[in-house]
Design an enzyme around this catalytic site. Sequence first.
Site, PDB file in Angstrom:
ATOM      1  CG  HIS A 199      -3.608   0.032  -6.652  1.00 48.23           C
ATOM      2  ND1 HIS A 199      -3.734   0.670  -5.358  1.00 48.23           N
ATOM      3  CD2 HIS A 199      -3.827  -1.152  -6.402  1.00 48.23           C
ATOM      4  CE1 HIS A 199      -4.321  -0.437  -4.586  1.00 48.23           C
ATOM      5  NE2 HIS A 199      -4.170  -1.486  -5.267  1.00 48.23           N
ATOM      6  NE  ARG A 238      -4.335  -1.337   0.446  1.00 44.65           N
ATOM      7  CZ  ARG A 238      -4.535  -2.293  -0.496  1.00 44.65           C
ATOM      8  NH1 ARG A 238      -3.850  -2.467  -1.525  1.00 44.65           N
ATOM      9  NH2 ARG A 238      -5.728  -3.142  -0.449  1.00 44.65           N
TER      10      ARG A 238
END
Length: 308
Positions: free
Chosen positions: A271, A223
């Site tokens: 992502h 993350r």
Amino acid sequence: MTLLFHSASDDARAWTAELNRRLPDLEVRVTPDIGDPADITCALVWKPPPGLLAGLPNLRLILSLGAGVEPLLEDPTLPDVPLVRMVAAGLAEDMAGYVTMEVLRWQRHADAYAAQQRAGQWRQLPHRPAAEVRVGLLGLGELGAAAARALVALGFPVAGWSRTPRTLPGVTALHGPDGLATLLAGSDMLVCLLPLTPETRDILNRNTFAALPRGAVVINAGRGGHLVEEDLLAALESGHIAGASLDVFREEPLPAAHPLFGHPLVHLTPHVAGVTHPGPCADHVADTIRRHRAGDPLPNLVDRRRGY
Ligand SMILES: NC(=O)c1ccc[n+]([C@@H]2O[C@H](COP(=O)([O-])OP(=O)(O)OC[C@H]3O[C@@H](n4cnc5c(N)ncnc54)[C@H](OP(=O)(O)O)[C@@H]3O)[C@@H](O)[C@H]2O)c1
């Protein structure tokens, strides 16, 4: 049974079709067309607005469209019902492919050869054999283990770090603070595949980089909150870190003017390292719903206290 689907980044129509193929009696409603909130007993979501799930009085089960659930846990109104995260074959294979691609990119000078091709240059660059490139994985869960298996198969020496002791064939498994120090000192490439929790936030920081051998590469597919971006930029500037592959960012989408975007030593993806494909992942969702209906124990339950 009625399921509420919410995601700004997943294909609601494809998910509805895949779920109905497996569970023909399941009614799927897609936000914002919720209908009567009292009908909904189950929710399949990615980053729902805080309070959305609290407004469903008969909700009995929350299924996360992502493997990481910190966006859900950050909602103080999240109903206290079982929360199941995404664990599915397509996702782990995707992530293993991303990690392998980025490790090979740096080991095999992929970007340098692409630049040479554009310049019409034929020049062989020496690269270290896989057996001499030590890869350290932060996180040895579903995704870390899949990445480890792929890298071991290619001959890379792989070490992995987890919270509790783990064993994986061909992997040097470490845990705890001492384990982290050992892993960092012996990692030519460091890959982060941790969940974002209070313990792991900011773990990719200046101290971590200083503990890596000079010339190490950092790959973050966990993350954005794991990485202290200024510390990485400073470590790249000093030459201690030779390059980075980043798939996740503190702010997504990453603003075009962000210094990481045009950095010559940084390779960015938006992502996409591990994607929740509706086909294979619907098997996991349908199986969980069937078990829930039957009152059977649910796999991949999130432990809210530990944060993943
Ligand atoms: N970029 C993308 O596209 C993408 C896609 C999917 C997921 N992700 C990220 O990948 C993460 C990992 O997914 P997963 O399915 O592999 O999760 P997982 O199966 O829950 O594994 C998490 C691993 O991290 C370890 N860990 C957690 N907290 C730790 C700590 N404080 N110290 C040391 N190790 C710790 C766990 O240790 P134990 O084994 O001891 O429990 C476990 O090995 C997700 O949470 C998400 O953030 C990114």
